[in-house]
Scaffold this active site. Structure first.
Site, PDB file in Angstrom:
ATOM      1  N   ASP A  57      37.780  41.355  41.514  1.00 37.00           N
ATOM      2  CA  ASP A  57      39.192  40.941  41.501  1.00 37.00           C
ATOM      3  C   ASP A  57      39.862  41.664  42.666  1.00 37.00           C
ATOM      4  O   ASP A  57      39.290  42.582  43.260  1.00 37.00           O
ATOM      5  CB  ASP A  57      39.837  41.359  40.166  1.00 37.00           C
ATOM      6  CG  ASP A  57      41.328  41.011  40.091  1.00 37.00           C
ATOM      7  OD1 ASP A  57      41.718  39.939  40.592  1.00 37.00           O
ATOM      8  OD2 ASP A  57      42.109  41.811  39.557  1.00 37.00           O
ATOM      9  N   SER A  58      41.101  41.275  42.937  1.00 34.35           N
ATOM     10  CA  SER A  58      41.874  41.962  43.968  1.00 34.35           C
ATOM     11  C   SER A  58      42.272  43.365  43.510  1.00 34.35           C
ATOM     12  O   SER A  58      42.670  44.184  44.321  1.00 34.35           O
ATOM     13  CB  SER A  58      43.141  41.165  44.253  1.00 34.35           C
ATOM     14  OG  SER A  58      43.864  40.987  43.047  1.00 34.35           O
TER      15      SER A  58
ATOM     16  N   TYR B 132      46.277  39.523  46.383  1.00 34.09           N
ATOM     17  CA  TYR B 132      45.755  38.302  47.001  1.00 34.09           C
ATOM     18  C   TYR B 132      46.788  37.175  46.859  1.00 34.09           C
ATOM     19  O   TYR B 132      46.863  36.286  47.689  1.00 34.09           O
ATOM     20  CB  TYR B 132      44.493  37.832  46.273  1.00 34.09           C
ATOM     21  CG  TYR B 132      43.195  38.550  46.596  1.00 34.09           C
ATOM     22  CD1 TYR B 132      43.155  39.676  47.418  1.00 34.09           C
ATOM     23  CD2 TYR B 132      41.990  38.069  46.076  1.00 34.09           C
ATOM     24  CE1 TYR B 132      41.947  40.306  47.685  1.00 34.09           C
ATOM     25  CE2 TYR B 132      40.780  38.690  46.348  1.00 34.09           C
ATOM     26  CZ  TYR B 132      40.765  39.814  47.149  1.00 34.09           C
ATOM     27  OH  TYR B 132      39.563  40.429  47.412  1.00 34.09           O
ATOM     28  N   GLY B 133      47.538  37.228  45.752  1.00 30.53           N
ATOM     29  CA  GLY B 133      48.356  36.093  45.346  1.00 30.53           C
ATOM     30  C   GLY B 133      49.454  35.674  46.301  1.00 30.53           C
ATOM     31  O   GLY B 133      49.916  34.540  46.258  1.00 30.53           O
TER      32      GLY B 133
ATOM     33  N   CYS C 217      39.311  36.669  39.291  1.00 33.73           N
ATOM     34  CA  CYS C 217      40.633  36.621  39.906  1.00 33.73           C
ATOM     35  C   CYS C 217      40.973  35.143  40.073  1.00 33.73           C
ATOM     36  O   CYS C 217      40.194  34.398  40.681  1.00 33.73           O
ATOM     37  CB  CYS C 217      40.573  37.306  41.266  1.00 33.73           C
ATOM     38  SG  CYS C 217      42.067  37.121  42.247  1.00 33.73           S
TER      39      CYS C 217
ATOM     40  N   CYS D 101      46.563  34.352  35.699  1.00 35.86           N
ATOM     41  CA  CYS D 101      46.348  35.532  36.540  1.00 35.86           C
ATOM     42  C   CYS D 101      45.753  36.579  35.618  1.00 35.86           C
ATOM     43  O   CYS D 101      46.256  36.784  34.504  1.00 35.86           O
ATOM     44  CB  CYS D 101      47.681  36.010  37.119  1.00 35.86           C
ATOM     45  SG  CYS D 101      47.581  37.624  37.932  1.00 35.86           S
ATOM     46  N   THR D 102      44.679  37.213  36.067  1.00 36.92           N
ATOM     47  CA  THR D 102      43.963  38.123  35.166  1.00 36.92           C
ATOM     48  C   THR D 102      44.755  39.401  34.871  1.00 36.92           C
ATOM     49  O   THR D 102      44.347  40.194  34.030  1.00 36.92           O
ATOM     50  CB  THR D 102      42.562  38.462  35.729  1.00 36.92           C
ATOM     51  OG1 THR D 102      42.711  38.905  37.085  1.00 36.92           O
ATOM     52  CG2 THR D 102      41.660  37.258  35.684  1.00 36.92           C
ATOM     53  N   HIS D 103      45.879  39.606  35.544  1.00 30.81           N
ATOM     54  CA  HIS D 103      46.746  40.743  35.209  1.00 30.81           C
ATOM     55  C   HIS D 103      47.598  40.468  33.966  1.00 30.81           C
ATOM     56  O   HIS D 103      48.039  41.392  33.302  1.00 30.81           O
ATOM     57  CB  HIS D 103      47.698  41.057  36.371  1.00 30.81           C
ATOM     58  CG  HIS D 103      47.058  41.817  37.496  1.00 30.81           C
ATOM     59  ND1 HIS D 103      46.127  41.252  38.315  1.00 30.81           N
ATOM     60  CD2 HIS D 103      47.232  43.093  37.915  1.00 30.81           C
ATOM     61  CE1 HIS D 103      45.749  42.160  39.214  1.00 30.81           C
ATOM     62  NE2 HIS D 103      46.408  43.280  38.990  1.00 30.81           N
TER      63      HIS D 103
END
Ligand code: DGL
Length: 271
Positions: A18-19, A50-51, A81, A192-194
């Site tokens: 992921d970022s 990255y987004g 990500c 978004c994985t966050h």
């Protein structure tokens, strides 16, 4: 569990990237569902976020991250990500022979199964929304769906900083949720994985009737299926190992990361 006769365990690790620390929500699901596998996680924190980058930049960074993991000898890569999956998954798959699993299609599949009114919201980074990856994935599964995608440039950076419960984070979440409530969606994909880290906040803002889709679980299931189908699983019954690399400050990654992983993070190497 006993493996069939002639079974040879594939001891290579599974790579995840992921970022930043968001992909640890995906690694978490993989670790609890596949405890006998080894994992190596790469957080490209030096290039976070990255987004808000152009898709071509995200693609270049995703290639570099995948190459680093391939050099470490992994047997499969989870692109944990959404921005990288959206910008680069097909190109990664056609360039490398290592199997690549993204997070967009698993999330889309779960959302299509969950929606009753066929009105789906997507919360994601600007890169993910601009790529149309979710819109395309959802429509490939059900062409009659109404899809409403909202980009939030602030949420992932706030969460990455560890600012999970602040007023500023709540305000950013409220802004993203507003158009989805207005569109009367019944299902929202955390694109978004966050975002799984702010699930309670989002549940409260969206209300109990809206299904929240976190693609981490679906992705872990897909990884498990691929290992079985390709015959590249490790020996069941053993306890796997997991290790970390960050392209930015390893100590910062370790401190913020444990909250996302909900498991101990010991050493973090720099790559
Ligand atoms: N975790 C990344 C994703 O899923 C978002 C963070 C970023 O902007 O780099 O899209």
């Amino acid at each position: 569990m006993t493996e069939p006769d002639g079974y040879i365990a594939d001891r290579r690790a599974i790579g995840v990237f992921d970022s930043g620390v968001g992909g640890l929500t995906v690694l978490h699901e993989c670790l609890v569902n596949l405890p006998h596998e080894d994992f190596v996680y790469l957080g490209d924190t030096a290039h976070f976020p990255y987004g808000s980058r152009r898709l071509a930049d995200v693609r270049r960074l995703a290639f570099a991250a995948a190459e680093s993991l391939i050099q470490l000898g992994v047997k499969l890569i989870v692109v944990a990500c959404n921005s990288a999956s959206s910008a680069a998954l097909p190109q990664l798959q056609s360039t490398f022979s290592t199997p690549m699993v993204g997070v967009v299609m698993p999330g889309a599949r779960a959302a299509v199964q969950a929606t009753r009114e066929r009105r789906i919201g997507v919360m994601a980074t600007e890169a993910t929304v601009l790529s149309n990856a979710y819109q395309n994935a959802l429509h490939s599964l059900d062409a009659g769906l109404e899809v409403f995608a909202v980009a939030s440039p602030r949420l992932a950076p706030l969460i990455q900083e560890g600012d999970v419960y602040s007023d500023e984070t709540e305000q950013a979440a409220r802004e993203a949720v507003g158009p989805l409530k207005a569109a009367e969606v019944d299902t929202v994909i955390l694109g978004c994985t966050h975002y799984p880290l702010i699930t309670p906040m989002l549940r409260r803002l969206l209300g109990p009737r809206v299904a929240l889709i976190n693609s981490a679980e679906e992705t872990a299931r897909e990884v498990g299926e691929i290992l079985v189908r390709k015959g590249i699983g490790n020996e069941e019954g053993r306890e796997g190992d997991y290790r970390f690399f960050a392209s930015g400050d390893p100590e910062e990654f370790r401190q913020v990361g444990a909250r996302f992983l909900q498991l101990p993070i010991r050493e973090v190497g720099q790559i």
